[in-house]
Design an enzyme around this catalytic site. Structure first.
Site, PDB file in Angstrom:
ATOM      1  N   SER A 110      37.671 -20.630  25.842  1.00 57.01           N
ATOM      2  CA  SER A 110      37.910 -20.108  24.504  1.00 57.01           C
ATOM      3  C   SER A 110      38.035 -21.697  23.934  1.00 57.01           C
ATOM      4  O   SER A 110      38.709 -21.246  22.383  1.00 57.01           O
ATOM      5  CB  SER A 110      38.207 -19.101  24.342  1.00 57.01           C
ATOM      6  OG  SER A 110      39.924 -19.442  24.952  1.00 57.01           O
TER       7      SER A 110
ATOM      8  N   ASN B 114      49.371 -14.746  29.531  1.00 58.11           N
ATOM      9  CA  ASN B 114      48.080 -13.645  28.790  1.00 58.11           C
ATOM     10  C   ASN B 114      49.353 -13.513  28.024  1.00 58.11           C
ATOM     11  O   ASN B 114      49.189 -12.910  26.633  1.00 58.11           O
ATOM     12  CB  ASN B 114      48.337 -12.467  29.902  1.00 58.11           C
ATOM     13  CG  ASN B 114      47.248 -12.577  31.483  1.00 58.11           C
ATOM     14  OD1 ASN B 114      46.230 -13.193  30.806  1.00 58.11           O
ATOM     15  ND2 ASN B 114      47.406 -12.103  32.383  1.00 58.11           N
TER      16      ASN B 114
ATOM     17  N   THR C 254      27.778  11.510 -11.493  1.00 52.95           N
ATOM     18  CA  THR C 254      28.004  11.862 -10.361  1.00 52.95           C
ATOM     19  C   THR C 254      26.308  12.330 -10.073  1.00 52.95           C
ATOM     20  O   THR C 254      24.946  12.973 -10.486  1.00 52.95           O
ATOM     21  CB  THR C 254      28.367  13.391  -9.981  1.00 52.95           C
ATOM     22  OG1 THR C 254      28.052  14.416 -11.430  1.00 52.95           O
ATOM     23  CG2 THR C 254      29.450  12.511 -10.685  1.00 52.95           C
ATOM     24  N   HIS C 255      25.890  11.686  -8.647  1.00 52.71           N
ATOM     25  CA  HIS C 255      24.205  12.235  -8.425  1.00 52.71           C
ATOM     26  C   HIS C 255      23.746  10.406  -8.873  1.00 52.71           C
ATOM     27  O   HIS C 255      22.118  10.619  -8.852  1.00 52.71           O
ATOM     28  CB  HIS C 255      24.009  12.893  -8.323  1.00 52.71           C
ATOM     29  CG  HIS C 255      24.698  14.083  -7.801  1.00 52.71           C
ATOM     30  ND1 HIS C 255      25.067  15.156  -6.800  1.00 52.71           N
ATOM     31  CD2 HIS C 255      25.200  15.268  -7.867  1.00 52.71           C
ATOM     32  CE1 HIS C 255      25.535  15.404  -6.100  1.00 52.71           C
ATOM     33  NE2 HIS C 255      26.271  15.609  -6.942  1.00 52.71           N
TER      34      HIS C 255
ATOM     35  N   SER D 125      16.355 -17.111 -10.098  1.00 45.97           N
ATOM     36  CA  SER D 125      14.815 -16.821  -8.903  1.00 45.97           C
ATOM     37  C   SER D 125      14.583 -17.993  -8.319  1.00 45.97           C
ATOM     38  O   SER D 125      14.897 -19.106 -10.094  1.00 45.97           O
ATOM     39  CB  SER D 125      13.949 -15.716  -9.571  1.00 45.97           C
ATOM     40  OG  SER D 125      13.246 -16.240  -9.010  1.00 45.97           O
TER      41      SER D 125
ATOM     42  N   LYS E  15      14.391 -14.674 -14.506  1.00 45.61           N
ATOM     43  CA  LYS E  15      16.021 -13.713 -13.857  1.00 45.61           C
ATOM     44  C   LYS E  15      17.358 -14.433 -13.711  1.00 45.61           C
ATOM     45  O   LYS E  15      17.639 -15.176 -13.748  1.00 45.61           O
ATOM     46  CB  LYS E  15      15.682 -13.992 -12.417  1.00 45.61           C
ATOM     47  CG  LYS E  15      14.226 -13.324 -11.890  1.00 45.61           C
ATOM     48  CD  LYS E  15      14.566 -11.502 -11.977  1.00 45.61           C
ATOM     49  CE  LYS E  15      14.754 -11.275 -10.722  1.00 45.61           C
ATOM     50  NZ  LYS E  15      14.529  -9.739 -11.329  1.00 45.61           N
TER      51      LYS E  15
ATOM     52  N   ASN F 235      20.961 -12.689 -11.507  1.00 43.34           N
ATOM     53  CA  ASN F 235      20.625 -11.442 -10.579  1.00 43.34           C
ATOM     54  C   ASN F 235      21.836 -12.189 -10.207  1.00 43.34           C
ATOM     55  O   ASN F 235      22.822 -12.162  -9.797  1.00 43.34           O
ATOM     56  CB  ASN F 235      20.198 -12.308  -9.288  1.00 43.34           C
ATOM     57  CG  ASN F 235      18.173 -11.939  -9.236  1.00 43.34           C
ATOM     58  OD1 ASN F 235      18.098 -11.598 -10.416  1.00 43.34           O
ATOM     59  ND2 ASN F 235      17.369 -12.895  -9.030  1.00 43.34           N
TER      60      ASN F 235
ATOM     61  N   GLU G  63      25.738  -8.558  -4.653  1.00 43.64           N
ATOM     62  CA  GLU G  63      24.868  -7.767  -2.647  1.00 43.64           C
ATOM     63  C   GLU G  63      25.551  -8.485  -1.986  1.00 43.64           C
ATOM     64  O   GLU G  63      26.182  -7.468  -0.969  1.00 43.64           O
ATOM     65  CB  GLU G  63      23.479  -8.530  -3.429  1.00 43.64           C
ATOM     66  CG  GLU G  63      22.416  -7.293  -4.958  1.00 43.64           C
ATOM     67  CD  GLU G  63      21.683  -8.811  -4.958  1.00 43.64           C
ATOM     68  OE1 GLU G  63      21.369  -8.113  -6.158  1.00 43.64           O
ATOM     69  OE2 GLU G  63      21.320  -9.116  -4.742  1.00 43.64           O
TER      70      GLU G  63
ATOM     71  N   TYR H 109      45.934  -7.291  32.107  1.00 41.18           N
ATOM     72  CA  TYR H 109      45.395  -7.878  30.755  1.00 41.18           C
ATOM     73  C   TYR H 109      43.667  -8.280  32.306  1.00 41.18           C
ATOM     74  O   TYR H 109      43.452  -8.421  32.913  1.00 41.18           O
ATOM     75  CB  TYR H 109      45.866  -9.835  30.912  1.00 41.18           C
ATOM     76  CG  TYR H 109      44.972 -10.525  30.688  1.00 41.18           C
ATOM     77  CD1 TYR H 109      44.924 -10.957  29.845  1.00 41.18           C
ATOM     78  CD2 TYR H 109      43.320 -11.344  31.892  1.00 41.18           C
ATOM     79  CE1 TYR H 109      44.184 -11.826  29.005  1.00 41.18           C
ATOM     80  CE2 TYR H 109      42.813 -11.953  30.691  1.00 41.18           C
ATOM     81  CZ  TYR H 109      43.223 -12.237  29.311  1.00 41.18           C
ATOM     82  OH  TYR H 109      42.191 -13.234  28.365  1.00 41.18           O
TER      83      TYR H 109
ATOM     84  N   GLN I 235      39.368 -12.311  25.760  1.00 40.43           N
ATOM     85  CA  GLN I 235      38.834 -13.223  24.881  1.00 40.43           C
ATOM     86  C   GLN I 235      38.532 -13.387  24.083  1.00 40.43           C
ATOM     87  O   GLN I 235      38.093 -13.959  22.641  1.00 40.43           O
ATOM     88  CB  GLN I 235      39.161 -14.429  26.143  1.00 40.43           C
ATOM     89  CG  GLN I 235      38.209 -15.819  25.275  1.00 40.43           C
ATOM     90  CD  GLN I 235      37.989 -16.774  26.503  1.00 40.43           C
ATOM     91  OE1 GLN I 235      38.883 -17.089  27.251  1.00 40.43           O
ATOM     92  NE2 GLN I 235      36.909 -16.840  27.013  1.00 40.43           N
TER      93      GLN I 235
HETATM   94  N1  ARG Z   1      42.042 -16.933  27.030  1.00 38.95           N
HETATM   95  C1  ARG Z   1      42.122 -16.230  27.383  1.00 38.95           C
HETATM   96  C2  ARG Z   1      42.208 -15.106  25.889  1.00 38.95           C
HETATM   97  O1  ARG Z   1      41.962 -15.831  25.040  1.00 38.95           O
HETATM   98  C3  ARG Z   1      43.241 -16.279  27.689  1.00 38.95           C
HETATM   99  C4  ARG Z   1      43.571 -16.326  29.469  1.00 38.95           C
HETATM  100  C5  ARG Z   1      43.811 -16.104  30.072  1.00 38.95           C
HETATM  101  N2  ARG Z   1      43.495 -16.050  31.431  1.00 38.95           N
HETATM  102  C6  ARG Z   1      44.095 -15.398  32.049  1.00 38.95           C
HETATM  103  N3  ARG Z   1      42.449 -15.760  33.151  1.00 38.95           N
HETATM  104  N4  ARG Z   1      44.535 -14.465  33.123  1.00 38.95           N
HETATM  105  O2  ARG Z   1      42.297 -14.210  26.306  1.00 38.95           O
END
Ligand code: ARG
Length: 494
Positions: free
Chosen positions: A35, A118, A163-164, A283, A289, A291, A296, A323, A328
């Protein structure tokens, strides 16, 4: 797998990162596991969490002061280098630890004593999300201010109400604007409420089962500006309901915005409102145009936000304690939602505050489609007719295809009541009830569209805005002062 406890948070400070790299150095799933890139968002948060943890470890005499000093010095250097220069790692927590060890040697591994990634990641997410939610709240306040300004300027501007999507009763632009201001006020409240539950510290929960070290969880919570400690260590490290409720609150806000955007798009289509060029697009082929693209896109963000809620809910549903790595992939849903909704709120505020209301066009249309009919029926009822009979008289008049509504009412009264209209009601009062501006002015019940009622609502809207702004700013001050005092504590060691 033996789990986090076996190779993390060792008494001798052995680096979890070093150990793990020997055994799990990266097969084909390395980048799938990682991550690190997404963690750029929590880089500063992680450094701050590391600092608070190290200061606490030193205070509790779990780590020697000079070692703490070396680690804290390394953390400052790593911050200067930036996230993009971190060594490779499965995530930012591991990479920062590796960088500390690279700088100061094996003592750097003491940083991870009495914690796990964790509780660390849960703390980092909460730390960062606080700032994001505070700035999202800020955008709701700006939007409320913009709506209050429109209401103030157009407390007297008569417009058709629907309304509507059918002409229903004349109202004022102020009344319309305040209807959204009231809704956004609740969106602010939901975010402030969620903030209270974000702002609790999971740090010290360790992998999920606490630690043998005599740590001080209250101290790290305080150093990081959290209101309190999440008590149960298993809950602390693995619960993500704070992400869900925040994303839900953002999605609700986005849904409010989508209605506002849709209204303004329709009003622009009818020539009631002119968006400023800054909030319009054109456009590539049709030169004439103009817009309402920005609105939107605001409308579409509600779909994105609802999608993030769905993704997050589905990821979290049925996860066992404690955990699991699924978590992640839960986090980015909240980042996506907060970024998109914050931007949409900002754009909506800008579009609303720079738009021009076409008062003449609005006045013309305010009475269209016999929209004053309810007021005429009310008048007949006030003069003694049962409301159902009054409704019948006016309904018959409304069926007649004529520009002279008064004449149509006279004819319908004669037909339904068998007596001329003036034997029930002063004809001048009927003429007045048929006038859109007078019709609006007469609906001055609490919260109604009459200019006088709009003025009262403006007062409560301003009052509420002031209170929320003060509350939000106090939360921000608390974060900055925690940051400043942690800096000072760190200064004792470096
Ligand atoms: N990168 C992980 C997360 O975003 C945290 C790591 C915890 N990893 C583990 N193997 N316990 O949740």
């Amino acid at each position: 797998m033996t789990g986090e406890n076996a190779d993390g948070g060792n008494a001798d400070g052995t680096s979890e990162g070093v150990v793990r790299r020997d055994r799990f150095s990266g097969g084909p799933a390395r980048s799938f596991l990682s991550s690190l890139e997404a963690d750029a968002r929590i880089f500063e948060a992680d450094l701050e969490v590391d600092r608070a943890h190290v200061v606490m470890l030193a205070e509790c005499e779990i780590v020697e002061s000079d070692v703490a000093g070396k680690i804290l010095t390394a953390l400052d250097a790593i911050e200067v280098e930036g996230h993009e220069n971190l060594p490779d790692g499965e995530d930012v927590h591991e990479a920062i630890e590796t960088a500390v060890i690279e700088q100061i040697g094996p003592d750097g591994g003491k940083m991870h004593t009495a914690r796990s990634r964790n509780d660390e990641v849960a703390t980092c997410i909460r730390y960062r999300l606080r700032e994001d939610v505070l700035s999202a709240i800020e955008t709701t306040l700006a939007l409320r201010e913009a709506l209050l300004e429109v209401a103030d300027e157009h407390a007297e501007t008569t417009m058709p109400g629907y309304t509507h999507l059918q002409p229903a009763q004349p109202i004022t632009v102020g009344h319309w604007a305040l209807s959204y201001e009231n809704a956004v006020r609740r969106d602010t409240a939901r975010l402030l409420d969620a903030y209270g539950r974000i702002n609790q510290s999971p740090l010290g929960g360790a992998a999920f089962a606490g630690t043998t070290f005599d740590i001080d969880r209250e101290r790290t919570a305080d150093l990081l500006g959290f209101d309190s400690v999440l008590e149960n260590s298993m809950d602390a490290s693995s619960s993500r309901d704070f992400l869900l409720e925040t994303t839900q609150a953002l999605s609700t806000l986005a849904t409010t915005l989508s209605g506002l955007a849709e209204d303004v798009i329709i009003f622009a289509n009818r020539g009631f409102v002119d968006l400023s060029d800054d909030y319009s697009s054109t456009s590539s082929i049709m030169p004439q145009k103009k817009n309402p693209d920005t609105l939107e896109l605001v409308r579409a963000v509600a779909g994105d936000a609802a999608g993030e809620v769905q993704g997050l809910t589905t990821t979290l549903k049925g996860l066992p304690r404690a955990y699991n790595r699924d978590l992640q992939r839960a986090t980015p849903h909240a980042w996506e939602a907060v970024d998109a909704v914050r931007e949409a709120t900002e754009v909506a505020a800008g579009a609303v505050s720079t738009a021009d209301w076409n008062e003449a066009e609005l006045a013309d249309e305010a009475g269209a489609g016999f929209s004053t009919a309810t007021g005429v029926a009310d008048l007949l009822a006030e003069n003694g007719l049962p409301f159902r009979t009054a409704h019948e008289v006016v309904a018959r008049a409304a069926e007649v295809d004529t520009d002279d509504e008064f004449e149509a009412i006279e004819a319908a009264a004669a037909e339904v009541l068998g007596e001329p209209l003036e034997s029930y009601v002063d004809p001048a009062a009927v003429e007045a009830a048929l006038d859109p501006a007078e019709s609006v002015a007469s609906r001055d019940s609490q919260g109604g569209p009459a200019p006088s009622a709009v003025r009262d609502q403006l007062e409560s809207g301003r009052q509420a805005l002031k209170v929320d702004r003060t509350d939000r700013d106090a939360l921000e001050d608390r974060l900055s002062s925690a940051h400043a005092s942690l800096r000072q504590e760190v200064g004792e060691y470096v």
